[in-house]
Design a protein around this motif. Structure first.
Motif, mmCIF file in Angstrom:
data_model
loop_
_atom_site.group_PDB
_atom_site.id
_atom_site.type_symbol
_atom_site.label_atom_id
_atom_site.label_comp_id
_atom_site.label_asym_id
_atom_site.label_seq_id
_atom_site.Cartn_x
_atom_site.Cartn_y
_atom_site.Cartn_z
ATOM 1 N N VAL A 94 -12.596 6.998 0.111
ATOM 2 C CA VAL A 94 -12.529 7.223 -1.325
ATOM 3 C C VAL A 94 -11.120 6.903 -1.847
ATOM 4 O O VAL A 94 -10.953 6.262 -2.885
ATOM 5 C CB VAL A 94 -12.948 8.681 -1.624
ATOM 6 N N GLU A 95 -10.102 7.315 -1.100
ATOM 7 C CA GLU A 95 -8.726 7.048 -1.538
ATOM 8 C C GLU A 95 -8.407 5.544 -1.465
ATOM 9 O O GLU A 95 -7.708 5.020 -2.333
ATOM 10 C CB GLU A 95 -7.729 7.857 -0.703
ATOM 11 N N PHE A 96 -8.936 4.859 -0.438
ATOM 12 C CA PHE A 96 -8.716 3.406 -0.343
ATOM 13 C C PHE A 96 -9.390 2.674 -1.508
ATOM 14 O O PHE A 96 -8.819 1.750 -2.079
ATOM 15 C CB PHE A 96 -9.244 2.861 0.992
ATOM 16 N N ILE A 97 -10.612 3.076 -1.824
ATOM 17 C CA ILE A 97 -11.300 2.431 -2.953
ATOM 18 C C ILE A 97 -10.494 2.676 -4.236
ATOM 19 O O ILE A 97 -10.260 1.762 -5.026
ATOM 20 C CB ILE A 97 -12.746 2.962 -3.112
ATOM 21 N N HIS A 98 -10.031 3.923 -4.397
ATOM 22 C CA HIS A 98 -9.238 4.253 -5.583
ATOM 23 C C HIS A 98 -7.953 3.418 -5.636
ATOM 24 O O HIS A 98 -7.604 2.846 -6.671
ATOM 25 C CB HIS A 98 -8.919 5.750 -5.565
ATOM 26 N N THR A 99 -7.258 3.319 -4.509
ATOM 27 C CA THR A 99 -5.998 2.576 -4.469
ATOM 28 C C THR A 99 -6.228 1.089 -4.739
ATOM 29 O O THR A 99 -5.471 0.452 -5.479
ATOM 30 C CB THR A 99 -5.313 2.766 -3.093
ATOM 31 N N THR A 140 0.830 -1.205 0.000
ATOM 32 C CA THR A 140 0.000 0.000 0.000
ATOM 33 C C THR A 140 0.865 1.256 0.000
ATOM 34 O O THR A 140 0.615 2.199 -0.753
ATOM 35 C CB THR A 140 -0.929 0.001 1.225
ATOM 36 N N ALA A 141 1.902 1.253 0.846
ATOM 37 C CA ALA A 141 2.763 2.428 0.946
ATOM 38 C C ALA A 141 3.441 2.704 -0.387
ATOM 39 O O ALA A 141 3.594 3.868 -0.791
ATOM 40 C CB ALA A 141 3.813 2.238 2.042
ATOM 41 N N HIS A 142 3.826 1.642 -1.073
ATOM 42 C CA HIS A 142 4.484 1.819 -2.378
ATOM 43 C C HIS A 142 3.626 2.686 -3.291
ATOM 44 O O HIS A 142 4.117 3.569 -3.988
ATOM 45 C CB HIS A 142 4.723 0.447 -3.009
ATOM 46 N N LEU A 143 2.314 2.432 -3.248
ATOM 47 C CA LEU A 143 1.390 3.145 -4.125
ATOM 48 C C LEU A 143 1.007 4.505 -3.530
ATOM 49 O O LEU A 143 1.040 5.528 -4.210
ATOM 50 C CB LEU A 143 0.142 2.284 -4.322
#
Lengths: 332, 332
Positions: free
Chosen positions: B82-87, B45-48
């Motif tokens: 929203v950012e989690f769904i996007h990621t 996750t951090a990578h992205l």
């Protein structure tokens, strides 16, 4: 009760007792797996749903709600939610494991492609969240979204411990709680929550599902070494895939230096030859690993039974106790 | 206002105006992407997340909530959702598209493997649902779970129309609404809902996000044929991947039999040779496909602007109007 009643299996008796509700769950699943714009979605989903799993998880929710006296409509939504989460997980698992067969049929990733399995799985996850939102019950939303996170966490953990000989029983339990028990326990817990039962009963329902799920998975992993054609499992699949399941973890932990060399070659390095599975079984038996695994499964089944026994008696409760007995009967 | 103010881009001004909230969103993302049991999850996750996207979607939620006068804590949860769904979507997209680069860095599926991308994406989806459940607002739960279903549906639809020359503009719009606009419109809509604004204002916020998302995607697809090094896009990526985007759909629809033969070879059959991209651009220009695509983007931006203009004036509202102008300025 008909004469052949006692011979029927507990999940068959549950299915009969819950047949009206199960019909509603199937209708809801069929309705919600539809997609106006993307016909690939119901095709892929139907392939898996209609292969006919035992619908064990949705039955747990329906049975739990019924035994708690729930008489509203939402146990059907929750049961369909649980089945959608399960189906989404299977689609993604088959991509991750590069599986070619599921429930005796070619997997979706083989019939269509990995892309479809990933994206249709995502669609079913989203559909599951839509369904549970319709219940309007924030506590079940918390339980089921926590379960979804625990499932994914368990699957990632499983990925990172694969082929790793230093995997402990504690890590194995975390993986099993994620990949199997989290959805079992959520399935039973939400039945009590939606029925508005007091916290101690809800906790007992959770404990039953948790322990049943763990027993279920340990038995499954044991049968991979212990099974026969009658169980429908191929002996040695996990060995060939170098999965660190409980029988293997126990045997590795008890092994001497020479045995360690063997496990390093066949599991860590994956250099497997003719006769290695037989030798693995010999080592497992030498250290009583299979028997110890069986005892663990029985202990978890005991916990499930004791949790369920703490709840008010009913025909449904007794069937859930029978179901638990049946899960471990395969290795008793 | 400093002297260089007018030169700064609208999303930079938004980021500055929302910097406190964005800091809270980042802290919450960092907290929730953690995993007690599976360290692979925060790594991936951090990578992205740390590659530093523009945080456009969470900013839309924060800005929308702020301009609606919301003063509670939950816009931060919704922005992180929203950012989690996007990621999660990006992780799964890169598996589906077999991408090797994202935000200028190697993709997670390349650095780790497809399995990790699939399962960590699932984890982030579940985390998103946990976060939004914490708001206790059933209407935002409905909006965001609907959006998640629409996104997945759009992605599956995109899969099934790939390389299909009979794809219509209508189908293209459905795909774009799914893969891009659904999350934009949910992001702005929930800001109004959480602030308890009346239905007509919530509807205007939805319309703004929907039209902005569509304009954004059309511009992106146009720049794939129109772009220069300055835009950071490689001209012709979509052509080489045989994606039926709007410029191509328009050119194919306007083409004669001979042109059809060309499109069939390069797109449907994927037999591409030196000079084919140049010829494709010639055909697109011959039929005014690029200019017509540009006009469509401007029309959607006009809709977004008119929806936002219907709302009570404020500094934040005007920044969102500027943001919309900026999105299409790249092709104006």
């Amino acid at each position: 009760m008909s004469l052949d009643e006692p011979r029927r299996k507990p999940h068959e008796r549950l299915a009969e007792m819950l047949s009206d509700d199960l019909g509603r769950v199937d209708a809801l699943i069929r309705e919600r797996m539809a997609s106006e714009h993307a016909p690939r979605i119901p095709e892929v989903t139907a392939h898996l749903v209609e292969a006919g799993g035992k619908r064990l998880r949705p039955m747990l929710t329906l049975a739990s709600a019924r035994m708690c006296g729930y008489d509203g409509p939402y146990h059907v939504h929750l049961a369909a939610t649980v089945e959608f989460i399960h189906t989404a997980t299977l689609l993604h698992d088959d991509v991750v494991d590069e599986s070619r067969k599921r429930r005796g049929r070619p997997t979706a990733n083989l019939l269509w492609d990995n892309k479809s399995s990933v994206l249709v799985g995502d669609y079913l996850f989203a559909r599951a969240f839509q369904l549970m939102t319709e219940t309007g019950n924030l506590r079940v939303l918390r339980i089921l979204s926590d379960a979804a996170a625990t499932i994914a966490e368990g699957e990632v953990l499983q990925l990172t411990v694969a082929q790793n000989l230093s995997t402990t029983e504690d890590t194995y339990l975390k993986v099993v709680r994620g990949k199997t028990a989290a959805l079992f326990s959520a399935a039973t817990e939400v039945g009590g929550v939606i029925a508005g039962r007091p916290d101690d009963e809800v906790r007992a329902l959770f404990d039953y599902g948790d322990a049943l799920g763990i027993a279920f998975q340990i038995v499954d992993d044991l049968l991979d070494y212990w099974g026969s054609d009658a169980t429908g499992k191929n002996v040695g699949d996990d060995f060939r895939e170098r999965k660190l399941t409980l029988p293997l973890i126990k045997a590795v932990a008890a092994g001497d230096a020479e045995e360690r060399t063997f496990w390093t070659r066949v599991i860590a390095k994956g250099d497997q030859q003719e006769g290695d599975l037989d030798h693995a079984l010999t080592l497992m038996n030498r250290h009583g690993a299979l028997e110890a695994t069986r005892q663990d499964a029985l202990a978890w089944a005991g916990k499930a039974k004791s949790a369920m026994t703490s709840l008010p008696p009913s025909e449904m409760r007794d069937l859930l106790i029978d179901l638990n007995d049946y899960v471990v009967a395969r290795v008793s």
